[in-house]
Design a protein around this motif. Sequence first.
Motif, short mmCIF file in Angstrom:
data_model
loop_
_atom_site.label_atom_id
_atom_site.label_comp_id
_atom_site.label_asym_id
_atom_site.label_seq_id
_atom_site.Cartn_x
_atom_site.Cartn_y
_atom_site.Cartn_z
N PHE A 47 0.83 -1.19 0.00
CA PHE A 47 0.00 0.00 0.00
C PHE A 47 0.87 1.25 0.00
CE2 PHE A 47 -2.69 -3.31 1.69
CZ PHE A 47 -3.88 -3.09 1.02
N ASP A 95 0.94 3.58 2.03
CA ASP A 95 1.53 3.85 3.34
C ASP A 95 2.40 2.68 3.82
OD1 ASP A 95 -0.21 1.86 4.02
OD2 ASP A 95 -1.51 3.08 5.25
N SER A 115 1.98 -0.03 5.10
CA SER A 115 1.42 -0.92 6.12
C SER A 115 2.50 -1.64 6.92
CB SER A 115 0.51 -1.97 5.49
OG SER A 115 -0.60 -1.36 4.93
N LEU A 116 3.51 -0.91 7.29
CA LEU A 116 4.56 -1.50 8.13
C LEU A 116 4.32 -1.08 9.58
CD1 LEU A 116 7.52 -0.71 5.75
CD2 LEU A 116 6.57 -2.96 6.18
N PHE A 117 5.19 -1.60 10.46
CA PHE A 117 5.03 -1.29 11.88
C PHE A 117 6.19 -0.42 12.35
CE2 PHE A 117 2.99 -5.31 10.93
CZ PHE A 117 1.69 -4.99 11.30
N PRO A 118 5.92 0.85 12.65
CA PRO A 118 7.00 1.77 12.99
C PRO A 118 7.77 1.34 14.22
CG PRO A 118 4.86 2.73 13.54
CD PRO A 118 4.60 1.48 12.73
N ASN A 119 7.11 0.61 15.13
CA ASN A 119 7.73 0.28 16.41
C ASN A 119 8.52 -1.01 16.37
OD1 ASN A 119 5.26 -1.00 15.95
ND2 ASN A 119 4.96 -1.44 18.10
N LEU A 120 8.45 -1.73 15.26
CA LEU A 120 9.19 -3.00 15.17
C LEU A 120 10.47 -2.81 14.35
CD1 LEU A 120 6.28 -5.55 14.62
CD2 LEU A 120 7.28 -4.73 16.76
N ALA A 128 4.96 -11.20 8.63
CA ALA A 128 3.86 -11.65 7.76
C ALA A 128 4.07 -13.09 7.32
CB ALA A 128 3.77 -10.73 6.54
N ARG A 172 9.27 -7.73 2.61
CA ARG A 172 8.26 -8.49 3.34
C ARG A 172 7.43 -9.33 2.37
NH1 ARG A 172 3.99 -5.45 7.08
NH2 ARG A 172 3.03 -4.80 5.14
N ALA A 228 2.51 -5.45 17.10
CA ALA A 228 2.14 -4.99 15.76
C ALA A 228 0.84 -4.18 15.82
CB ALA A 228 1.99 -6.18 14.83
N GLY A 262 1.46 -0.85 16.91
CA GLY A 262 2.16 -0.06 15.88
C GLY A 262 1.19 0.49 14.86
N SER A 263 0.30 -0.36 14.37
CA SER A 263 -0.70 0.07 13.39
C SER A 263 -1.77 -1.01 13.24
CB SER A 263 -0.04 0.34 12.04
OG SER A 263 -1.01 0.37 11.02
N SER A 288 -2.38 -1.89 9.50
CA SER A 288 -1.33 -2.73 8.93
C SER A 288 -1.44 -4.16 9.47
CB SER A 288 0.05 -2.17 9.29
OG SER A 288 0.17 -0.86 8.81
N ARG A 301 -4.01 -5.94 7.65
CA ARG A 301 -3.63 -6.23 6.27
C ARG A 301 -2.68 -7.41 6.16
NH1 ARG A 301 -2.81 -0.02 4.24
NH2 ARG A 301 -4.99 0.39 3.78
N ILE A 302 -1.81 -7.63 7.15
CA ILE A 302 -0.93 -8.78 7.01
C ILE A 302 -1.56 -10.03 7.62
CG2 ILE A 302 1.17 -7.37 6.94
CD1 ILE A 302 1.82 -8.56 9.72
N GLY A 357 2.33 0.32 21.08
CA GLY A 357 3.47 -0.21 20.35
C GLY A 357 4.78 -0.24 21.12
N TYR A 358 4.82 0.47 22.25
CA TYR A 358 6.08 0.53 22.98
C TYR A 358 5.86 0.18 24.45
CZ TYR A 358 7.72 3.00 18.92
OH TYR A 358 8.04 3.33 17.64
#
Lengths: 501, 328
Positions: free
Chosen positions: A93, A95, A97-102, A111, A162, B200, B203-204, B207, B210-211, B270-271
């Motif tokens: 996508f 954006d 669709s990733l995870f900023p905190n990981l 995934a 990914r 996860a 975090g979002s 997202s 979606r996964i 997320g943290y």
Amino acid sequence: MDVSDPGAPGPLVDMTGVTKRYGGVTALEDVDFRVTPGEAVCLAGENGSGKSTLIKILSGVERPTEGEIRIGGQMMTGLDPRRAAAAGVMVIFQDFSLFPNLTVAENIALARDLTAHRRFFDRRAARATARAVLDRIGVDIPLNARLESLPVAHKQLVAICRALACDARLIIMDEPTTALTEREVRRLLGIIRLLKDDGVAVVFVSHKLAEVLEVSEKVVVLRNGRKVAEGPADRFDAASLTRHMTGRDVPEAAPGPYRGDGETLMAVDRLHKDGAFTDVSFALRRGEVLGITGLLGSGRTSLAKALFGLVRPDAGTITVDGRTVPLGDPIGAAEARIGYVPEDRLTEGLFLAQSILRNVAIGRLDVHERRGFVDRRGLENEAQDWLTKLKVKASSIAAPVQSLSGGNQQRVVLARWLARAPQVLILNGPSVGVDVGSKSEIHDIIRDLGTRGLGVIVISDDLPELIATCHRILVMKDGRMVDEIEAGTVTEDELSHRLAS
Amino acid sequence: MTALLARNETLVAAVIVLFCIVAALSDPNFLSVTTLSDLLRASIVLGILAIGAMLVLISGGIDVSFTAVAVSAMYITTKAALIFWPGMPWPMIFALSILIGAGLGAINGVFIAGFGLPTLIVTLGTLSVFRGFLLTFVGSDRISALPPDMREFSRMVIARGTTPGGDFYNLPWSLAALAGVIALTAFILHKTMLGRSIFALGGSVESARRIGIDVRRTQFFVYVYVGALAGLAGILHGSMGRMADPFSLVGLELSVIAAVVLGGARLVGGYGTITGTLLGVALIVLVQNSLVVVGIPSTWQSVTIGALILLGTGLPAWQAKRAAARAG
């Protein structure tokens, strides 16, 4: 139609007669869509053409009202995101669709571990997976870095990795080049070629397709939910794509010759900001549209913000109409009748959940005030007037801005500033994220502003946009003004060359 | 090094050390085995509650109802045991309280994961409802005649005695409960896909969906787990205090969340780390129990905790903002 040639690869994805209705609205009507392994397809269309719906159906997010989907020859009824992913269809996508905190490794491996129905998480295995796919596309990104610390281009590569880690056979990329610089686009295209050689198919979903045409075999154009054109990529160019997408000719007009009185409206003298730009001087004439361009990191964005006081320069002067404008003071800049339309209108320029009226009116409350109260009627009339002039398509001025398309949102931002009758209007990336039809209309508006005697500064890395709107283009590099180009003397290729040299 | 300095954990640990130095200087008796064992005992209930609250924060939600869950589970369990089976063995008492906690957590889960309602609103609602239900229908008497096995448990110690220096110490078995909760939570968070999914989610959410993460199931688990931890914390609280008091615990929820936030968890989700959370709890417990030792009147407790929150969470946020401004 049967594929009888055993040597030819069967289609990887074969969608036939796909129709999607939401209530009474038909988003997609009787569309066939086919992708073979290792093929790159451009799926083009304006906002609302149905391309997003098609992608949602292919990736299992939405169910089609009618039609069949085959992936790898297998009929997919009741496709859901998990099954689509298991069949190798991955969507990247806009954006990401990733995870900023990981971490990078976790983002890449998560995934895959999910689709493999794992219960336990193995950090070492995740790193190995991530390392392997990064190597496959020849990219080095620190595996333990938190994703939020990466630049946009790297995030996109992580998203690609990914998908590859999940054994993607088809990667669908939504607006892949919007946020990238030219060099990053080059690298992306190189990686796409690599993937195609591996038999991975790619679908580009975009309304800015010129860049990806060169690596694509096929183009499919949607308009109003129907497929209106399909054919080999080399038979399309930017102009014919636009024609198919909009259903009309959208000729990119050039700005007429400069017709102002030549009087200097805004003068910038040796403006300097450590680490951003150095010794920048230029003059903007009344009625002139002046372009400022440069690669990402050239200092153009900092300069744009400095002109409106959002960034405080260390030295230099700005004068408008002979009067000095205070540095680093947006209110002072606004009082000097400078207007600024930010690049990211969604986060910097608009109150998304608020009505169009309120968004336009916010800059005019001081004028439409009667005995301490807001003159609502006056505000409404003025807002309505500007929205008509700028041809904003909306049900009413009470509609929230977030219900509008990108092009119309941009016009609302413009309307807000024009309502304040500025002398100088600074437009930072005026058509970022706007579809083709709206884009050319925004360009019309910009040219028109010039003929009304405003001074307009367009800051953009969209070279056709600059050529289509500007009388003069200044080129920045490493924080300095390095080149000045008269409009009408260059083509896009030449401009691009002078930018990179 | 700068990365280490910018972390909440480091900051909180530094404040704890500083606090202890000042306390030791003003009262030589502060640095003793007795103090340590008292502080440890005081950290057990708060620590278990905090680990639950941390899990919710990581998942991107917030839970303010866990104190009501804890007190309800404890009081209902005690009363049920007294009425139906006064001789109920303590493992069963604990299991029952944990089960009731999980059940109440599941009610939160149904509203949040099932109906998709905002977590703060749901748990604010259930905080009132659970407590109101408890006081209206179950009872409002303080019970000091606990089931014998609950009293028995509170007397079970890992170690107790007097040091050669004459300091008295007492490490109850409830400490093992905290250790177990830490180990189990660490395992879930770091070694299972469920744990990674919780991160996860924080975090979002989009997202995660979606996964292919089952967002509802993950959320549901979080609220049930928090409920279960609250049930455990509640029964420990009753057993260690040798009284089932239906008015206790509620009101502590903000202190617990403060401890978690001090430890580096972010309200946006997320943290969060277990180490940070435990340090946050330690700091809050220190302030609550030993503020007098460093010469600050105990009436200043909440001011001190508030100031710590402002500093402890404000400073890293301010640093991050400045770093972002420099990079931009």
